[in-house]
Design an enzyme around this catalytic site. Structure first.
Site, PDB file in Angstrom:
ATOM      1  N   ASP A 108       0.883  -1.111  -0.240  1.00 46.33           N
ATOM      2  CA  ASP A 108      -0.062   0.155  -0.150  1.00 46.33           C
ATOM      3  C   ASP A 108       0.723   1.178   0.067  1.00 46.33           C
ATOM      4  OD1 ASP A 108      -2.344  -1.427   0.096  1.00 46.33           O
ATOM      5  OD2 ASP A 108      -2.388  -1.613   2.377  1.00 46.33           O
ATOM      6  N   TYR A 248      -5.184  -9.221   1.876  1.00 45.35           N
ATOM      7  CA  TYR A 248      -5.281  -8.003   2.313  1.00 45.35           C
ATOM      8  C   TYR A 248      -5.212  -7.870   3.754  1.00 45.35           C
ATOM      9  CZ  TYR A 248      -6.632  -7.130  -2.597  1.00 45.35           C
ATOM     10  OH  TYR A 248      -6.693  -7.062  -3.893  1.00 45.35           O
TER      11      TYR A 248
END
Ligand SMILES: [Zn+2]
Length: 287
Positions: A108, A248
Site C-alpha cells: 500500500d 489484504y
C-alpha cells in the site's frame, strides 16, 4: 542467411539467435530494413523507507494527466513513485526511450517495505548501452533516492523472469507488522487468543471495497501461516503476520464489513479494529 553473414563480418560481435539484443528485420519485398532494439531487463529488490509514495507513477484519473483542479493542475496524484526514483538514474546510465516497472506485487502507498526487499524488474526500452556497471547503477540510485527507496542485488535479467516474479508474488510468503487500534480497551487475554485462532488457517477474502474499482469482485482464499501479538497497550497492539502473497492485511484486521472471514474485529467480539501502520518486513524470495 543474414545472421550468418553478420557473424562472418562482425569480428567482435556475437550473433545470438535465441534471445537477440537487436533484431534486424529485412523486408526483401519492400527493400526495407528495420532495426528493432530489444529491451534490457534488470532485476533487483527494493526497500521503501518512507510512507506515502506509490509503486508506480499515479496519473490523475480525473484529467488523465492533463492537469485539473483535483490534482492541483499537476496531472498526477503523488510527487514521485518507486518507479520514478529507480528509473531516473537507470535511464541516465542506459539511455533508452522509456522504462517499464514490474513489481512482484505491491505494498500500500502508506506501507513501508523492509527486510530483504521486494523483487522487481525494470525494463528499459531501446537502450543505448547494455553493458553497464550494475554496482555503479545501484550506488547512483541509492544516492538519488536516499531515505526514500533503496535497491539491492541488481542483476541482468530477461522477460521470462518478469513472468515468474509476477506469478510467484501471489504464492510467496510475506511477513507484515501492523499496529492495530481497537475501538476500546479489552482484556489482553482476548487479544493473545488471536495467535491461536489466526495461525495456520485459511481465510476467505472478497475483493476489498477500497480496491473494487480496479480488481474484479471475487472471493480469494488465502493462507495465514502465523499470527503473533506483542506490545499490548491500552487500545493498541502490534501483530506480526506471515501469510500467502496477495492477502489484504488491513481487511484481515477490520473485516471489511464481513467481506473477509474470519477477521480480528469479529474475533475480538465485534469491536471496530483498524490498522494504524502497516509494514512489509519480509518477502520470501525463493525466486
Ligand atoms: Zn487532474
Amino acid at each position: 542467411e543474414v545472421g550468418k553473414l553478420l557473424y562472418d563480418n562482425l569480428d567482435n560481435k556475437i550473433v545470438e539467435f535465441d534471445t537477440p539484443e537487436i533484431v534486424i528485420v529485412i523486408n526483401t519485398m519492400k527493400d526495407k530494413v528495420e532495426l528493432n532494439v530489444n529491451p534490457l531487463f534488470i532485476y533487483g529488490r527494493y526497500l521503501k523507507l518512507i510512507r506515502g509514495i506509490p509503486q508506480t507513477h499515479w496519473t490523475c484519473k480525473n484529467c488523465n494527466g492533463e492537469g485539473c483542479e483535483e490534482c492541483d493542475f499537476k496531472g498526477y496524484k503523488y510527487e514521485t513513485s518507486i518507479e520514478e526514483l529507480i528509473s531516473e538514474k537507470t535511464i541516465e546510465l542506459c539511455g533508452g526511450s522509456e522504462v517499464k516497472f514490474h513489481g512482484a506485487g505491491r505494498e500500500d502507498i502508506d506501507a513501508l517495505m523492509l527486510g530483504s526487499g521486494r523483487p522487481f524488474i525494470i525494463e528499459i526500452k531501446k537502450p543505448k548501452r547494455r553493458f553497464i556497471d550494475l554496482e555503479k547503477l545501484e550506488n547512483e540510485i541509492n544516492e538519488f533516492a536516499r531515505d526514500k527507496v533503496q535497491v539491492l542485488d541488481l542483476r541482468f535479467s530477461d522477460r521470462d523472469k518478469v513472468r515468474s516474479i509476477k506469478a510467484n508474488a501471489q504464492m510467496a510468503k510475506k511477513t507484515y507488522r501492523v499496529k492495530v487500534k481497537m475501538e476500546k480497551t479489552i482484556e489482553s487475554d482476548k487479544i493473545i487468543e488471536l495467535e491461536e485462532s489466526l495461525s495456520d488457517i485459511t481465510i476467505d477474502q472478497q475483493t476489498p471495497n477500497r480496491v473494487l474499482h480496479r480488481r474484479s469482485d471475487k472471493i480469494r482464499r488465502k493462507k495465514i501461516f502465523t499470527f503473533t501479538v506483542e506490545n499490548i497497550e491500552d487500545n493498541e497492539f502490534t501483530a506480526t503476520i506471515t501469510s500467502q502473497g496477495g492477502t489484504y492485511i488491513k481487511e484481515l484486521v477490520s473485516g471489511d464489513n464481513g467481506r473477509t472471514i474470519p477477521n480480528v474485529s469479529k474475533l475480538l467480539g465485534g469491536i471496530e479494529c483498524t490498522v494504524l501502520e502497516l509494514d512489509v518486513v519480509n518477502v520470501d524470495s525463493k525466486y
